[in-house]
Design an enzyme around this catalytic site. Sequence first.
Site, PDB file in Angstrom:
ATOM      1  N   ASN A  28       0.714  -1.099  -0.125  1.00  0.00           N
ATOM      2  CA  ASN A  28      -0.178   0.114  -0.113  1.00  0.00           C
ATOM      3  C   ASN A  28       1.036   1.357   0.011  1.00  0.00           C
ATOM      4  OD1 ASN A  28      -1.547   2.371   1.186  1.00  0.00           O
ATOM      5  ND2 ASN A  28      -3.287   0.623   1.312  1.00  0.00           N
TER       6      ASN A  28
ATOM      7  N   ASP B 123      -8.144   5.069   4.706  1.00  0.00           N
ATOM      8  CA  ASP B 123      -7.810   4.221   3.871  1.00  0.00           C
ATOM      9  C   ASP B 123      -9.019   3.187   3.263  1.00  0.00           C
ATOM     10  OD1 ASP B 123      -5.289   3.012   2.091  1.00  0.00           O
ATOM     11  OD2 ASP B 123      -6.157   1.095   3.162  1.00  0.00           O
TER      12      ASP B 123
ATOM     13  N   CYS C  27     -10.332  -5.255  -0.757  1.00  0.00           N
ATOM     14  CA  CYS C  27     -11.327  -4.322  -0.745  1.00  0.00           C
ATOM     15  C   CYS C  27     -11.945  -4.780  -2.242  1.00  0.00           C
ATOM     16  CB  CYS C  27     -10.883  -3.068  -0.517  1.00  0.00           C
ATOM     17  SG  CYS C  27      -9.700  -2.493  -1.856  1.00  0.00           S
TER      18      CYS C  27
ATOM     19  N   HIS D 146      -3.286   0.309  -3.411  1.00  0.00           N
ATOM     20  CA  HIS D 146      -3.264  -0.637  -2.397  1.00  0.00           C
ATOM     21  C   HIS D 146      -2.053  -1.761  -2.528  1.00  0.00           C
ATOM     22  CE1 HIS D 146      -7.557   0.035  -0.927  1.00  0.00           C
ATOM     23  NE2 HIS D 146      -6.849   1.152  -0.896  1.00  0.00           N
TER      24      HIS D 146
ATOM     25  N   CYS E 277      -9.571  -3.364  -5.177  1.00  0.00           N
ATOM     26  CA  CYS E 277      -8.671  -4.634  -5.531  1.00  0.00           C
ATOM     27  C   CYS E 277      -9.127  -6.053  -5.945  1.00  0.00           C
ATOM     28  CB  CYS E 277      -7.825  -4.897  -4.244  1.00  0.00           C
ATOM     29  SG  CYS E 277      -6.678  -3.568  -3.837  1.00  0.00           S
TER      30      CYS E 277
ATOM     31  N   GLU F 253      -2.607  -4.827  -3.392  1.00  0.00           N
ATOM     32  CA  GLU F 253      -2.618  -5.792  -4.599  1.00  0.00           C
ATOM     33  C   GLU F 253      -2.477  -4.857  -5.933  1.00  0.00           C
ATOM     34  OE1 GLU F 253      -5.678  -6.855  -1.311  1.00  0.00           O
ATOM     35  OE2 GLU F 253      -4.817  -5.196  -2.360  1.00  0.00           O
TER      36      GLU F 253
ATOM     37  N   SER G 262      -7.954  -9.068   3.771  1.00  0.00           N
ATOM     38  CA  SER G 262      -8.978  -9.281   2.874  1.00  0.00           C
ATOM     39  C   SER G 262      -9.037  -8.103   1.776  1.00  0.00           C
ATOM     40  CB  SER G 262     -10.237  -9.437   3.652  1.00  0.00           C
ATOM     41  OG  SER G 262     -11.374  -9.806   2.800  1.00  0.00           O
TER      42      SER G 262
END
Length: 182
Positions: A75, A178, A115, A86, A118, A88, A113
Amino acid sequence: MGIGKPYKQTLRFPGVTRRVLGFKVGSKRKKGEKMDDQGFLEFAIAAAREGGAQGGVPIGGALVVDGKVLGVGFNKRVQQGSAIRHGETDCLENIGRLPASVYRKATMYTTLSPCHMCSGAILLYGIPRVVLGENETFMGAEDLLRSHGVEVINLNSQACKDLMAKFISEKPEVWNEDIGEE
């Protein structure tokens, strides 16, 4: 061709700590032993720690295809003033363009996990498998991924939970920003 090439450094030498994309990653494997999900998650955790050390949100990602780490990311919303970097998405950006056939064989490893943004990238590129470190701190769009046939595995990693707990206790305002909360 303009298509990203997989990074050359992979875990080939068991028992040796090495750098992959600048991150130290250790392996406790025996020669010839394949790495498991926990081992690949360590790449995302190393990236998350680097992001945290830079003052950002400690969330990391790693993309793996056929037992090879193609790239990692973390991130960078704080460091770059970015709305979309982020763990990912930074991982995908660091790798660059890949043929669809590569994405269809990939696993995205992420410390938290994913979002909706992503998860959308995961769906867009047809990544069929996501392994996450934890979802107690934040429950992302796992149901959306599953509804599109993506296999989602939660490793319930204490290391991932600890990274987030420490960050949230120290910088709750950055965490709320975020995840889009006041």
